[in-house]
Design a protein around this motif. Structure first.
Motif, PDB file in Angstrom:
ATOM      1  N   SER A  78      42.003  50.058  70.130  1.00  0.00           N
ATOM      2  CA  SER A  78      41.865  50.410  68.683  1.00  0.00           C
ATOM      3  C   SER A  78      41.496  52.097  68.553  1.00  0.00           C
ATOM      4  O   SER A  78      42.211  52.473  67.586  1.00  0.00           O
ATOM      5  CB  SER A  78      40.866  49.491  67.864  1.00  0.00           C
ATOM      6  OG  SER A  78      39.306  49.882  68.555  1.00  0.00           O
TER       7      SER A  78
ATOM      8  N   CYS B  37      51.372  52.996  64.348  1.00  0.00           N
ATOM      9  CA  CYS B  37      50.399  51.785  64.614  1.00  0.00           C
ATOM     10  C   CYS B  37      50.066  50.811  63.714  1.00  0.00           C
ATOM     11  O   CYS B  37      49.391  51.199  62.758  1.00  0.00           O
ATOM     12  CB  CYS B  37      49.202  52.417  65.168  1.00  0.00           C
ATOM     13  SG  CYS B  37      49.436  53.874  66.135  1.00  0.00           S
TER      14      CYS B  37
ATOM     15  N   HIS C 151      50.083  46.580  61.823  1.00  0.00           N
ATOM     16  CA  HIS C 151      49.641  45.381  62.335  1.00  0.00           C
ATOM     17  C   HIS C 151      50.556  44.307  61.546  1.00  0.00           C
ATOM     18  O   HIS C 151      50.946  44.580  60.413  1.00  0.00           O
ATOM     19  CB  HIS C 151      48.160  45.136  61.667  1.00  0.00           C
ATOM     20  CG  HIS C 151      47.270  45.737  62.422  1.00  0.00           C
ATOM     21  ND1 HIS C 151      46.717  45.478  63.477  1.00  0.00           N
ATOM     22  CD2 HIS C 151      46.761  47.132  62.332  1.00  0.00           C
ATOM     23  CE1 HIS C 151      45.888  46.221  64.059  1.00  0.00           C
ATOM     24  NE2 HIS C 151      46.166  47.404  63.065  1.00  0.00           N
TER      25      HIS C 151
ATOM     26  N   PRO D  61      48.783  43.796  66.624  1.00  0.00           N
ATOM     27  CA  PRO D  61      49.196  45.381  66.474  1.00  0.00           C
ATOM     28  C   PRO D  61      50.624  45.544  67.145  1.00  0.00           C
ATOM     29  O   PRO D  61      50.973  44.798  67.939  1.00  0.00           O
ATOM     30  CB  PRO D  61      48.010  45.900  67.554  1.00  0.00           C
ATOM     31  CG  PRO D  61      47.713  44.771  68.522  1.00  0.00           C
ATOM     32  CD  PRO D  61      48.089  43.473  67.659  1.00  0.00           C
TER      33      PRO D  61
END
Length: 256
Positions: free
Chosen positions: A222, A240, A242, A249
């Motif tokens: 993360s 990046c 989700h 991710p």
């Protein structure tokens, strides 16, 4: 912790390939090494395995200097699967995996029942017991990767170093191997080179990012697999994201 590295510098010939690296890897779980081609990932992995001695700095495994270990002791602690490994023609899967027992064999003595049990257990763990008597070259790409991983499992080392284990595999084989690697990380320390950043985000517990032989970032996915560190590592921006629903991710170059 499996590895503690401090101010490590390594030269190949006249070229300084790794520059003053310092990091510590957590005990157990999976660490991914990422970075552009030619940044020193494979060199670092071979250095961790004790195959390339650093010019300066310190490298410890489980609190002991790697340079102080004998070849046999090092092989009992650390197992390396190189990239694109090739077995001799005609070698069966069982014979290949049995080579992992070399650090434990007594000179000029055959394998013991314990050695044979270790080979059988490694074959079973990667799901290749039914193919144990097949020639390695007759296997599919995914099966061959499993055979080489079985070899390092038979070596019974607590730390596994894997150089691009997912390379050249199609999506079904990648998915199966990722599930197996996740299981391995539950009982061992696994360090591997990865190119797919989304797989790194989902699979790894820790990530090292390299650029030009220097450490850009080290930490949980993360923290490392974020636009800032990735931009510094690869020189381009990243999205990046989700996934809706699962929250898994996804890491993509910006604009794709």
């Amino acid at each position: 912790m499996p590895f503690a590295v401090q101010d490590l510098t390594l030269r190949l010939g006249r070229t300084e390939v790794l520059h003053g690296l310092s990091f510590a890897l957590p005990q157990g779980g999976i660490t991914g090494i990422i970075g552009p081609n030619g940044c020193g990932k494979t060199t670092l992995l071979r250095c961790l395995a004790g195959l390339l001695p650093p010019e300066s700095g310190s490298l410890h495994h489980a609190g002991q200097p790697v340079a102080s270990l004998t070849h046999r002791d090092r092989a009992r602690r650390i197992a390396l699967m190189p990239q694109s490994a090739i077995a001799p023609p005609g070698l069966t899967v069982r014979q290949l995996v049995a080579r992992g027992r070399t650090p434990w064999l007594r000179p000029f003595r055959p394998m013991t029942r314990a050695d044979e049990a270790a080979v059988a257990g490694a074959l079973d763990e990667v799901g290749l017991t039914p193919l144990a008597d097949r020639a390695v070259e007759s296997l599919s790409g995914g099966q061959r990767q499993r055979a080489w991983i079985a070899l390092v499992l038979a070596q019974a080392s607590g730390t596994l170093l894997l150089d691009e284990p997912l390379n050249f595999l199609d999506l079904p084989h990648q998915a199966g191997l990722v599930q197996m690697l996740r299981r391995l990380g539950e009982s061992r320390s696994v360090v591997m080179i990865l190119h797919d950043l989304t797989i790194a985000a989902r699979l790894c517990d820790h990530v090292l990012a390299l650029r030009d032989g220097r450490l850009v970032a080290s930490g949980p996915p993360s923290d490392v697999l974020a636009d800032g560190p990735l931009r510094e590592t690869f020189g381009i921006g990243f999205d990046c994201l989700h996934l809706p629903g699962s929250g898994g991710p996804v890491v993509l170059p910006a604009g794709l």
